[in-house]
Design a protein around this motif. Sequence first.
Motif, PDB file in Angstrom:
ATOM      1  N   GLY A   1     -46.634   7.982  68.924  1.00 43.47           N
ATOM      2  CA  GLY A   1     -46.509   8.409  70.309  1.00 43.47           C
ATOM      3  C   GLY A   1     -47.319   7.556  71.254  1.00 43.47           C
ATOM      4  N   LEU A   2     -47.613   8.119  72.400  1.00 44.64           N
ATOM      5  CA  LEU A   2     -48.324   7.395  73.449  1.00 44.64           C
ATOM      6  C   LEU A   2     -49.770   7.825  73.587  1.00 44.64           C
ATOM      7  CD1 LEU A   2     -45.472   7.489  76.114  1.00 44.64           C
ATOM      8  CD2 LEU A   2     -46.298   5.459  74.912  1.00 44.64           C
ATOM      9  N   GLY A   3     -50.233   8.664  72.668  1.00 46.13           N
ATOM     10  CA  GLY A   3     -51.605   9.123  72.728  1.00 46.13           C
ATOM     11  C   GLY A   3     -51.711  10.500  73.345  1.00 46.13           C
ATOM     12  N   PRO A   4     -52.778  11.223  73.023  1.00 46.46           N
ATOM     13  CA  PRO A   4     -52.921  12.603  73.495  1.00 46.46           C
ATOM     14  C   PRO A   4     -53.302  12.682  74.962  1.00 46.46           C
ATOM     15  CG  PRO A   4     -54.861  11.936  72.257  1.00 46.46           C
ATOM     16  CD  PRO A   4     -53.886  10.810  72.144  1.00 46.46           C
TER      17      PRO A   4
ATOM     18  N   GLU B   1     -49.456  -0.301  75.969  1.00 47.97           N
ATOM     19  CA  GLU B   1     -49.779   0.943  75.272  1.00 47.97           C
ATOM     20  C   GLU B   1     -51.179   1.422  75.655  1.00 47.97           C
ATOM     21  OE1 GLU B   1     -49.364  -0.054  71.189  1.00 47.97           O
ATOM     22  OE2 GLU B   1     -47.195  -0.233  71.261  1.00 47.97           O
ATOM     23  N   PHE B   2     -52.114   0.471  75.757  1.00 46.01           N
ATOM     24  CA  PHE B   2     -53.489   0.812  76.130  1.00 46.01           C
ATOM     25  C   PHE B   2     -53.523   1.417  77.525  1.00 46.01           C
ATOM     26  CE2 PHE B   2     -57.720  -1.140  77.639  1.00 46.01           C
ATOM     27  CZ  PHE B   2     -58.450  -0.012  77.295  1.00 46.01           C
ATOM     28  N   LEU B   3     -52.788   0.846  78.452  1.00 47.11           N
ATOM     29  CA  LEU B   3     -52.750   1.366  79.814  1.00 47.11           C
ATOM     30  C   LEU B   3     -52.197   2.793  79.842  1.00 47.11           C
ATOM     31  CD1 LEU B   3     -51.956  -0.232  83.137  1.00 47.11           C
ATOM     32  CD2 LEU B   3     -50.301   1.456  82.357  1.00 47.11           C
ATOM     33  N   VAL B   4     -51.054   2.993  79.194  1.00 48.77           N
ATOM     34  CA  VAL B   4     -50.438   4.323  79.220  1.00 48.77           C
ATOM     35  C   VAL B   4     -51.335   5.344  78.526  1.00 48.77           C
ATOM     36  CG1 VAL B   4     -48.492   5.695  78.392  1.00 48.77           C
ATOM     37  CG2 VAL B   4     -48.079   3.453  79.426  1.00 48.77           C
TER      38      VAL B   4
ATOM     39  N   ALA C   1     -61.431  -1.476  81.168  1.00 47.71           N
ATOM     40  CA  ALA C   1     -61.919  -0.133  80.854  1.00 47.71           C
ATOM     41  C   ALA C   1     -63.080   0.252  81.767  1.00 47.71           C
ATOM     42  CB  ALA C   1     -62.343  -0.056  79.387  1.00 47.71           C
ATOM     43  N   ALA C   2     -63.922  -0.712  82.090  1.00 52.06           N
ATOM     44  CA  ALA C   2     -65.037  -0.434  83.005  1.00 52.06           C
ATOM     45  C   ALA C   2     -64.517  -0.043  84.387  1.00 52.06           C
ATOM     46  CB  ALA C   2     -65.952  -1.654  83.103  1.00 52.06           C
ATOM     47  N   GLY C   3     -63.483  -0.722  84.824  1.00 50.11           N
ATOM     48  CA  GLY C   3     -62.879  -0.370  86.111  1.00 50.11           C
ATOM     49  C   GLY C   3     -62.267   1.018  86.091  1.00 50.11           C
TER      50      GLY C   3
ATOM     51  N   PRO D   1     -63.141   2.086  68.751  1.00 48.18           N
ATOM     52  CA  PRO D   1     -62.146   1.717  67.731  1.00 48.18           C
ATOM     53  C   PRO D   1     -61.121   2.816  67.512  1.00 48.18           C
ATOM     54  CG  PRO D   1     -64.357   1.174  66.978  1.00 48.18           C
ATOM     55  CD  PRO D   1     -64.526   1.962  68.230  1.00 48.18           C
ATOM     56  N   GLU D   2     -61.552   4.066  67.600  1.00 46.59           N
ATOM     57  CA  GLU D   2     -60.632   5.186  67.373  1.00 46.59           C
ATOM     58  C   GLU D   2     -59.542   5.241  68.439  1.00 46.59           C
ATOM     59  OE1 GLU D   2     -64.025   5.094  67.398  1.00 46.59           O
ATOM     60  OE2 GLU D   2     -64.728   7.129  67.016  1.00 46.59           O
ATOM     61  N   PHE D   3     -59.884   4.829  69.676  1.00 42.67           N
ATOM     62  CA  PHE D   3     -58.901   4.846  70.768  1.00 42.67           C
ATOM     63  C   PHE D   3     -58.060   3.575  70.789  1.00 42.67           C
ATOM     64  CE2 PHE D   3     -57.283   4.646  75.103  1.00 42.67           C
ATOM     65  CZ  PHE D   3     -56.935   5.967  75.344  1.00 42.67           C
ATOM     66  N   GLN D   4     -58.669   2.456  70.446  1.00 44.67           N
ATOM     67  CA  GLN D   4     -57.980   1.177  70.517  1.00 44.67           C
ATOM     68  C   GLN D   4     -56.922   0.996  69.428  1.00 44.67           C
ATOM     69  OE1 GLN D   4     -58.098  -1.596  72.653  1.00 44.67           O
ATOM     70  NE2 GLN D   4     -59.142  -0.179  74.022  1.00 44.67           N
ATOM     71  N   ARG D   5     -57.132   1.625  68.282  1.00 44.59           N
ATOM     72  CA  ARG D   5     -56.246   1.387  67.143  1.00 44.59           C
ATOM     73  C   ARG D   5     -55.379   2.616  66.869  1.00 44.59           C
ATOM     74  NH1 ARG D   5     -57.295  -3.308  64.550  1.00 44.59           N
ATOM     75  NH2 ARG D   5     -59.261  -4.333  65.119  1.00 44.59           N
ATOM     76  N   ARG D   6     -54.198   2.318  66.334  1.00 42.00           N
ATOM     77  CA  ARG D   6     -53.260   3.403  66.053  1.00 42.00           C
ATOM     78  C   ARG D   6     -52.629   3.197  64.664  1.00 42.00           C
ATOM     79  NH1 ARG D   6     -48.444   1.051  66.486  1.00 42.00           N
ATOM     80  NH2 ARG D   6     -47.970  -0.535  68.040  1.00 42.00           N
TER      81      ARG D   6
END
Length: 487
Positions: free
Chosen positions: A18-21, A373-376, A431-433, A482-487
């Motif tokens: 999916g696209l993440g929670p 994917e990271f953006l969404v 990510a900082a922004g 790492p938990e958020f960046q990888r799927r």
Amino acid sequence: MAEAGGLKAGAIALQRFGLGPKPGQGEAARAQVHDRLLAEIAAGRVAQPEGVTFSGAAEIGKALYDFEDQEKREREARRVAVAAPASDTQMASAVPQGLPAGSQNQMAPAPKPANEPALPYRTYRDEVKARVDLALTAETGFGERLVMFWSNHFCIGATKSNMSRIMAGAYEREAIRPHVFGRFEDMLIAAESHPAMLDFLDNRQSVGPNSLAGKRRGRGLNENLAREIMELHTLGVSGGYAQADVTNLARIITGWTVVGREGGLGLPGSFAFNAGLHEPGVTPLLGRRYDQPGKAQGIAALTDLAHHPATARFIATKLARHFVADTPPRALVEKLALAFRQGGGDLSSVYRALVEDDAAWRAPASKIRSPQEFLVASYRALGRKPDFGQIIGPVGVMGQPFWQPSGPNGYADDNAAWASAEGLKTRVDVAAGWGRQAAGSVADPRVLTEDVLGPLLSPETKQAVARAESKPQAIALLLMSPEFQRR
């Protein structure tokens, strides 16, 4: 599968398929993800973006031709204004006979509002925003991930021309979305016959040497589309075809073109088959002879390519690589290829085989999210509704603007493309922004981190977020974990 692997497997699956929670989905979403994925497949459709400027390619084509004609008139008016003396007498003499003095102002094109982008870019902007909005509201997002996959598989480049830019979103809406859960051959035919693809890979310039137009104009084949159909869309580079097959497929699809502004073959900007451009006669391809009349010859050839065993394996490998691992398990690839062949290219059967396979659930989360994917996933996690600038800016600097790959092979789908030192540094800055922008709406980053990552949350990430010097920094640490960046 989810039932056997528990909530941790479900948490990985929300990101893998999916696209993440989103905040508040919690344990229920992780426990039910397997059933939700199968429900999306059973539903057999993906939604269409809302609020786009034009309904489809035909409407867009007319608007584009009108825009280009207007631009041409404006350029000519500027040229005349520069070349002619600027005295009132001479200006008056430039008014055509029969028009009252002063009516030259009525002839001048209406000026565009200051700083307003041109129509092709405005349309592209609206299509991108609508696409991202849809991804942000999707429940699990499996269908949207598949749209992203297939749009990249059958990619076009929005920077090729005015037509490819203005039609990029319509191409995805018309050629990809209706067929995501349908038959591969239908998507293949829809993609190859769409005006955006015919423009991007130059088939509108291809002329059968022995056609009426070929004999009259002395023009010949353009093999770009035929080559990419075989190498990138169906058989794959190792699919067993030769250069002669590429040339012959190019002959078969001559006449597949885009209606011009005069509208002689249909609605301006739409697909048409032009018999006057089509190479006549029987044409061999991969050991078969194609003698169908006109457009039917191309349909027959594409249908056979869609059902070729090499196509089944090529598509199975790409799907497994996209969803599971850069080097996917061989048994999984074979299982997906078998489902493709047995189902006659029914894509829902292939997805079901993927979702039901234990290997797809047991594999470690090794795939790094692409920039899109990271953006969404980030905006979903933060509960944000971005404007166009907050979409196109980040994906642009991270190297994956929408519908703008550097070539017809699309964006890369492996970690090497996105996990470089420079690429990760750019993600940190992005990510900082986002952390600064979201700080006012996130009550407690520690609570958000536990909510979004759930059982994937490591002690190291939990501690890093808790010890962050500021709320923006804590949010950035969540997004770069790492938990958020990888799927």
